[in-house]
Scaffold this active site. Structure first.
Site, PDB file in Angstrom:
ATOM      1  N   ARG A 100      -9.075  11.696  12.549  1.00  0.00           N
ATOM      2  CA  ARG A 100      -7.624  11.466  12.742  1.00  0.00           C
ATOM      3  C   ARG A 100      -6.832  12.771  12.729  1.00  0.00           C
ATOM      4  NH1 ARG A 100      -5.868   6.521   9.127  1.00  0.00           N
ATOM      5  NH2 ARG A 100      -4.031   6.716  10.450  1.00  0.00           N
ATOM      6  N   ASP A 156       1.482  -1.469  11.877  1.00  0.00           N
ATOM      7  CA  ASP A 156       0.192  -1.892  11.317  1.00  0.00           C
ATOM      8  C   ASP A 156      -0.110  -3.364  11.625  1.00  0.00           C
ATOM      9  OD1 ASP A 156      -0.219   0.608  10.241  1.00  0.00           O
ATOM     10  OD2 ASP A 156       0.673   0.099   8.312  1.00  0.00           O
ATOM     11  N   GLY A 162      -5.303   7.795   5.337  1.00  0.00           N
ATOM     12  CA  GLY A 162      -4.405   8.746   5.996  1.00  0.00           C
ATOM     13  C   GLY A 162      -3.193   9.048   5.135  1.00  0.00           C
ATOM     14  N   LYS A 194       0.844  -1.209   0.000  1.00  0.00           N
ATOM     15  CA  LYS A 194       0.000   0.000   0.000  1.00  0.00           C
ATOM     16  C   LYS A 194       0.876   1.254   0.000  1.00  0.00           C
ATOM     17  CE  LYS A 194      -2.783   0.751   3.722  1.00  0.00           C
ATOM     18  NZ  LYS A 194      -2.515   2.065   4.322  1.00  0.00           N
ATOM     19  N   SER A 195       1.881   1.291   0.868  1.00  0.00           N
ATOM     20  CA  SER A 195       2.727   2.486   0.973  1.00  0.00           C
ATOM     21  C   SER A 195       3.438   2.766  -0.351  1.00  0.00           C
ATOM     22  CB  SER A 195       3.783   2.291   2.062  1.00  0.00           C
ATOM     23  OG  SER A 195       3.172   2.189   3.316  1.00  0.00           O
TER      24      SER A 195
HETATM   25  C1  S3P Z   1       2.078   4.657   6.148  1.00  0.00           C
HETATM   26  C2  S3P Z   1       2.578   4.985   7.376  1.00  0.00           C
HETATM   27  C3  S3P Z   1       2.032   4.499   8.631  1.00  0.00           C
HETATM   28  C4  S3P Z   1       1.109   3.303   8.423  1.00  0.00           C
HETATM   29  C5  S3P Z   1       0.172   3.477   7.277  1.00  0.00           C
HETATM   30  C6  S3P Z   1       0.948   3.719   6.001  1.00  0.00           C
HETATM   31  C7  S3P Z   1       2.707   5.238   4.957  1.00  0.00           C
HETATM   32  O1  S3P Z   1       1.290   5.522   9.242  1.00  0.00           O
HETATM   33  O2  S3P Z   1       0.374   3.051   9.609  1.00  0.00           O
HETATM   34  O3  S3P Z   1      -0.630   2.314   7.115  1.00  0.00           O
HETATM   35  O4  S3P Z   1       2.481   4.737   3.845  1.00  0.00           O
HETATM   36  O5  S3P Z   1       3.451   6.210   5.096  1.00  0.00           O
HETATM   37  P1  S3P Z   1       2.013   6.643  10.157  1.00  0.00           P
HETATM   38  O6  S3P Z   1       2.878   7.436   9.278  1.00  0.00           O
HETATM   39  O7  S3P Z   1       0.874   7.463  10.715  1.00  0.00           O
HETATM   40  O8  S3P Z   1       2.747   5.879  11.212  1.00  0.00           O
END
Ligand code: S3P
Length: 436
Positions: free
Chosen positions: A127, A320, A99, A27-28
């Site tokens: 959030r 996660d 997010g 996903k990232s």
């Molecule tokens: C992510 C960072 C994480 C993770 C999210 C994906 C990202 O969140 O929990 O699922 O792709 O940068 P945080 O940056 O709030 O820790």
């Protein structure tokens, strides 16, 4: 074993778990492959993109700002617009449940000389955004919204940014990435210190595209001005999705599962370390590098799990995965303590509260703490109706607990479609690996 109802999935305890699994793209990395190539010059092909709701919001937002992205079977083609090539969107951008979309886009929008409105679903609108909007305002962006700019909906009018020196107060890759993206548009370098120890996909990809991003004084320094060149990306499987099968395989008494082509970037492998600490038998084979990211095949077998103390640097490397780790802890002999994980409280749900509540419904002994939870095991898990709380990782963690439930009765998971956010084919794989 499983029937689909009105957003309810029913999963029954399995006699055996067997199979070779391909999890969807990370996903990232999928978000970043679109966002960064949209700001680059040239054309990039992205293969293995996660076709889930979260990454689709990023795709839609970029299209709404004039970026041309073509979709063909198994591939996206991004036509880079360059860092000043985005155009003012005609309507508010809906970031859905994501997010990552919101916070990374805020970094880009902080550099744009036009107005953008951003909103999201009920979970996302709760959030905290001040973690990015405060430093972006320090850089010179105009941002406002509910609670003085902490909660969506937010409005942004960017441009005329200055570099800042900023100590990251939380280990968040979303915050780090947002500020690095804004730094591309500033008139002087930006340095980030403090909690830079979150996943580093942004650093890897921006450097590969030509950004002037160096390690500096224990932190990072980005000097703006270097053009970004489009890069093809082959997205590896998401270790956060693989984590569900790692727990299912380790905790079930008759299991052997192989998950192929999984990203094993060291900033993401906290789950492998945590499960190994708990006694899980996991083989990591065929390590290779693809598009600047390490990838491997993972095999997990039924294991004798024991409780462990989990905190410190393991937490950002597996934040996660703590949801499904709690299911492993419920099956482990002895006490598992997860601490230093207050970030769990501001994820898609308050995961300290929702995880503890759900585990108790299965009959496990679990207590919430301010920054984590304590789970006493082993427990006899009994099928019980569960709620996803619109949190994809909860929906899937409850399915894992259901597969290993001792009474082999049916667990009804309400709000199961939440899984589509990161793993649209999850339920299909449950059906494929579970033998009755
Ligand atoms: C992510 C960072 C994480 C993770 C999210 C994906 C990202 O969140 O929990 O699922 O792709 O940068 P945080 O940056 O709030 O820790």
């Amino acid at each position: 074993m499983m029937t689909a109802g009105e957003d309810v999935r029913r999963v029954r305890g399995a006699r055996r778990l067997r199979g070779t699994i391909r999890v969807p793209g990370d996903k990232s990395i999928s978000h970043r492959a679109l966002l960064f190539n949209a700001l680059a010059l040239g054309t990039a092909r992205v293969r293995g993109f996660l076709d889930g709701a979260d990454c689709r919001t990023t795709l839609a937002a970029l299209r709404a700002m004039g970026v041309r992205i073509e979709e063909t079977e198994g591939m996206l083609t991004v036509h880079g617009a360059g860092i000043y090539g985005l155009t003012e969107p005609a309507d508010i951008l809906d970031c859905g449940n994501s997010g990552t979309t919101t916070r990374l886009l805020l970094g880009i929008l902080a550099g744009q000389p036009f107005f953008t409105g951003l909103t999201g679903d009920g979970s996302l609108r709760r959030r905290p955004m001040a973690r990015v909007t405060d430093p972006l305002r320090q850089m010179g962006a105009w941002i406002d919204g509910r609670e003085g700019g902490n909660l969506l909906p937010l409005g942004v009018r960017g441009g005329n940014l200055h570099g800042i020196a900023y100590a990251l107060p939380v280990a968040s890759a979303q915050v780090k990435s947002s500020l690095l993206l804004a730094a591309l548009f500033a008139d002087s370098p930006t340095t980030l210190t403090g909690r830079t120890d979150s996943r580093d996909h942004t650093e890897r990809m921006l450097r590969a595209m030509g950004a002037d991003l160096v390690a500096s004084g224990g932190g990072l320094m980005l000097t703006p001005g270097a053009p970004l060149a489009a890069r093809d990306v082959e997205v590896p499987g998401d270790i956060s999705s693989a984590a569900f099968w790692l727990v299912a395989g380790a905790a079930h008494p008759d299991a052997e599962l192989t998950i192929e082509h999984v990203g094993v970037n060291p900033t993401r492998t906290g789950m492998l370390d945590m499960l190994t600490l708990m006694g899980a038998e996991i083989d990591v084979r065929n390590e290779r590098e693809i598009s600047g990211e390490p990838v491997a095949d993972l095999t997990v077998r039924s294991s004798r799990l024991r409780g462990a103390e989990i905190g410190g640097s393991l937490i950002p490397r597996g934040i996660d995965e703590l949801v499904v780790l709690a299911v492993a802890a419920a099956m482990a002999e002895g006490r598992t303590v997860v601490r230093d994980a207050a970030e769990l409280r501001v994820k898609e749900s308050d995961r300290v509260a929702t995880v503890v509540e759900g585990l108790r419904r299965f009959g496990a002994r679990a207590e919430a703490a301010d920054d984590g939870f304590v789970i006493e095991g082993p427990n006899v898990l009994l099928a019980e109706a569960q709620e996803s709380h619109d949190d994809h990782r909860l929906a899937m963690a409850w399915a894992v607990a259901a597969l290993i439930a001792h009474d082999r009765e049916e667990t009804a998971i309400h709000g199961a479609s939440a899984a589509d956010v990161s793993y649209p084919t999850f339920w299909q794989t449950v059906a494929e690996i579970a033998e009755e």
